[in-house]
Design a protein around this motif. Structure first.
Motif, mmCIF file in Angstrom:
data_model
loop_
_atom_site.group_PDB
_atom_site.id
_atom_site.type_symbol
_atom_site.label_atom_id
_atom_site.label_comp_id
_atom_site.label_asym_id
_atom_site.label_seq_id
_atom_site.Cartn_x
_atom_site.Cartn_y
_atom_site.Cartn_z
ATOM 1 N N LEU A 132 2.417 -7.744 -2.534
ATOM 2 C CA LEU A 132 2.973 -7.994 -1.202
ATOM 3 C C LEU A 132 4.348 -7.342 -1.060
ATOM 4 O O LEU A 132 4.646 -6.713 -0.050
ATOM 5 N N SER A 133 5.181 -7.464 -2.078
ATOM 6 C CA SER A 133 6.512 -6.855 -2.039
ATOM 7 C C SER A 133 6.420 -5.337 -1.891
ATOM 8 O O SER A 133 7.127 -4.741 -1.074
ATOM 9 N N ASP A 134 5.540 -4.700 -2.670
ATOM 10 C CA ASP A 134 5.375 -3.250 -2.582
ATOM 11 C C ASP A 134 4.886 -2.830 -1.198
ATOM 12 O O ASP A 134 5.385 -1.871 -0.610
ATOM 13 N N VAL A 135 3.903 -3.548 -0.667
ATOM 14 C CA VAL A 135 3.329 -3.195 0.636
ATOM 15 C C VAL A 135 4.365 -3.393 1.742
ATOM 16 O O VAL A 135 4.517 -2.547 2.622
ATOM 17 N N VAL A 136 5.100 -4.490 1.700
ATOM 18 C CA VAL A 136 6.132 -4.739 2.716
ATOM 19 C C VAL A 136 7.189 -3.646 2.679
ATOM 20 O O VAL A 136 7.581 -3.110 3.720
ATOM 21 N N ASN A 137 7.658 -3.283 1.485
ATOM 22 C CA ASN A 137 8.681 -2.239 1.366
ATOM 23 C C ASN A 137 8.190 -0.897 1.897
ATOM 24 O O ASN A 137 8.929 -0.183 2.581
ATOM 25 N N ASN A 138 6.956 -0.527 1.609
ATOM 26 C CA ASN A 138 6.406 0.732 2.114
ATOM 27 C C ASN A 138 6.158 0.670 3.612
ATOM 28 O O ASN A 138 6.352 1.661 4.314
ATOM 29 N N THR A 139 5.743 -0.467 4.113
ATOM 30 C CA THR A 139 5.443 -0.626 5.530
ATOM 31 C C THR A 139 6.710 -0.517 6.367
ATOM 32 O O THR A 139 6.702 0.071 7.446
ATOM 33 N N GLU A 140 7.816 -1.061 5.877
ATOM 34 C CA GLU A 140 9.068 -1.025 6.627
ATOM 35 C C GLU A 140 9.564 0.395 6.877
ATOM 36 O O GLU A 140 10.264 0.658 7.843
ATOM 37 N N ASN A 171 3.431 -0.339 -16.387
ATOM 38 C CA ASN A 171 3.965 -1.002 -15.205
ATOM 39 C C ASN A 171 3.146 -0.498 -14.022
ATOM 40 O O ASN A 171 2.956 0.700 -13.866
ATOM 41 N N TYR A 172 2.636 -1.411 -13.211
ATOM 42 C CA TYR A 172 1.831 -1.040 -12.054
ATOM 43 C C TYR A 172 2.614 -1.307 -10.777
ATOM 44 O O TYR A 172 3.301 -2.311 -10.662
ATOM 45 N N TYR A 173 2.500 -0.392 -9.828
ATOM 46 C CA TYR A 173 3.099 -0.607 -8.515
ATOM 47 C C TYR A 173 2.238 0.072 -7.466
ATOM 48 O O TYR A 173 1.367 0.887 -7.784
ATOM 49 N N THR A 174 2.460 -0.280 -6.226
ATOM 50 C CA THR A 174 1.607 0.178 -5.130
ATOM 51 C C THR A 174 2.440 0.890 -4.071
ATOM 52 O O THR A 174 3.532 0.459 -3.743
ATOM 53 N N THR A 175 1.897 1.982 -3.549
ATOM 54 C CA THR A 175 2.472 2.641 -2.384
ATOM 55 C C THR A 175 1.421 2.628 -1.276
ATOM 56 O O THR A 175 0.218 2.604 -1.545
ATOM 57 N N VAL A 176 1.897 2.623 -0.042
ATOM 58 C CA VAL A 176 1.002 2.571 1.105
ATOM 59 C C VAL A 176 1.439 3.631 2.096
ATOM 60 O O VAL A 176 2.627 3.774 2.377
ATOM 61 N N SER A 177 0.493 4.373 2.624
ATOM 62 C CA SER A 177 0.808 5.324 3.694
ATOM 63 C C SER A 177 -0.118 5.054 4.877
ATOM 64 O O SER A 177 -1.224 4.567 4.720
ATOM 65 N N TYR A 178 0.393 5.357 6.045
ATOM 66 C CA TYR A 178 -0.333 5.109 7.284
ATOM 67 C C TYR A 178 -0.486 6.420 8.046
ATOM 68 O O TYR A 178 0.393 7.269 8.028
ATOM 69 N N ASP A 179 -1.608 6.549 8.740
ATOM 70 C CA ASP A 179 -1.837 7.702 9.596
ATOM 71 C C ASP A 179 -2.830 7.278 10.676
ATOM 72 O O ASP A 179 -3.366 6.168 10.622
ATOM 73 N N VAL A 180 -3.047 8.134 11.639
ATOM 74 C CA VAL A 180 -4.063 7.865 12.643
ATOM 75 C C VAL A 180 -5.309 8.659 12.294
ATOM 76 O O VAL A 180 -5.238 9.725 11.681
ATOM 77 N N ALA A 181 -6.446 8.124 12.631
ATOM 78 C CA ALA A 181 -7.717 8.786 12.327
ATOM 79 C C ALA A 181 -8.641 8.650 13.514
ATOM 80 O O ALA A 181 -8.502 7.804 14.346
#
Length: 132
Positions: A73-81, A122-132
């Protein structure tokens, strides 16, 4: 050096985005375009930034076990912001035949750390957004 552990793609429809905006504002809208027209791009982008992380975390929690819920959740929130949802929403509104949904790509990374006696990933998550 970090390596990709896994990558997951999910799509959010205009109806899902509209529902997030409605939940955030407490007001109903007939369509995503109407919601953007009534509330403005900025408020709608803020609403999506607030509402989308739990949706992504729920999806990822079902497909992976290497990242814990709180860290995920922390990783996703940070990337989303850091995302430009105003620009993405403008693309959806300006090009309705070409773009019909948000594409969310979540990448889970693993990075090897060498300790004095043992090593660990160490595992971490990044999230990217685009339109499709």
């Amino acid at each position: 050096m970090a390596q990709v552990h896994s990558q997951h793609t999910q799509y959010l429809s205009k109806d899902q985005l509209k529902q997030m905006i409605e939940d955030y504002t407490g007001k109903s809208a007939t369509s995503l375009g109407w919601a953007i027209g009534a509330f403005g791009f900025s408020l709608c982008a803020t609403a999506i930034k607030a509402k989308v992380p739990p949706v992504i975390v729920a999806f990822l929690g079902a497909v992976t076990t290497v990242v814990t819920g709180a860290a995920l959740l922390s990783d996703v929130v940070n990337n989303t912001e850091r995302q430009n949802f105003v620009g993405l929403l403008q693309n959806l509104v300006d090009n309705p035949r070409q773009f019909t949904r948000f594409k969310v790509v979540s990448t889970i990374w693993m990075e090897w750390h060498e300790g004095p006696t043992t090593g660990y990933y160490n595992y971490y998550t990044t999230v990217s957004y685009d339109v499709a």
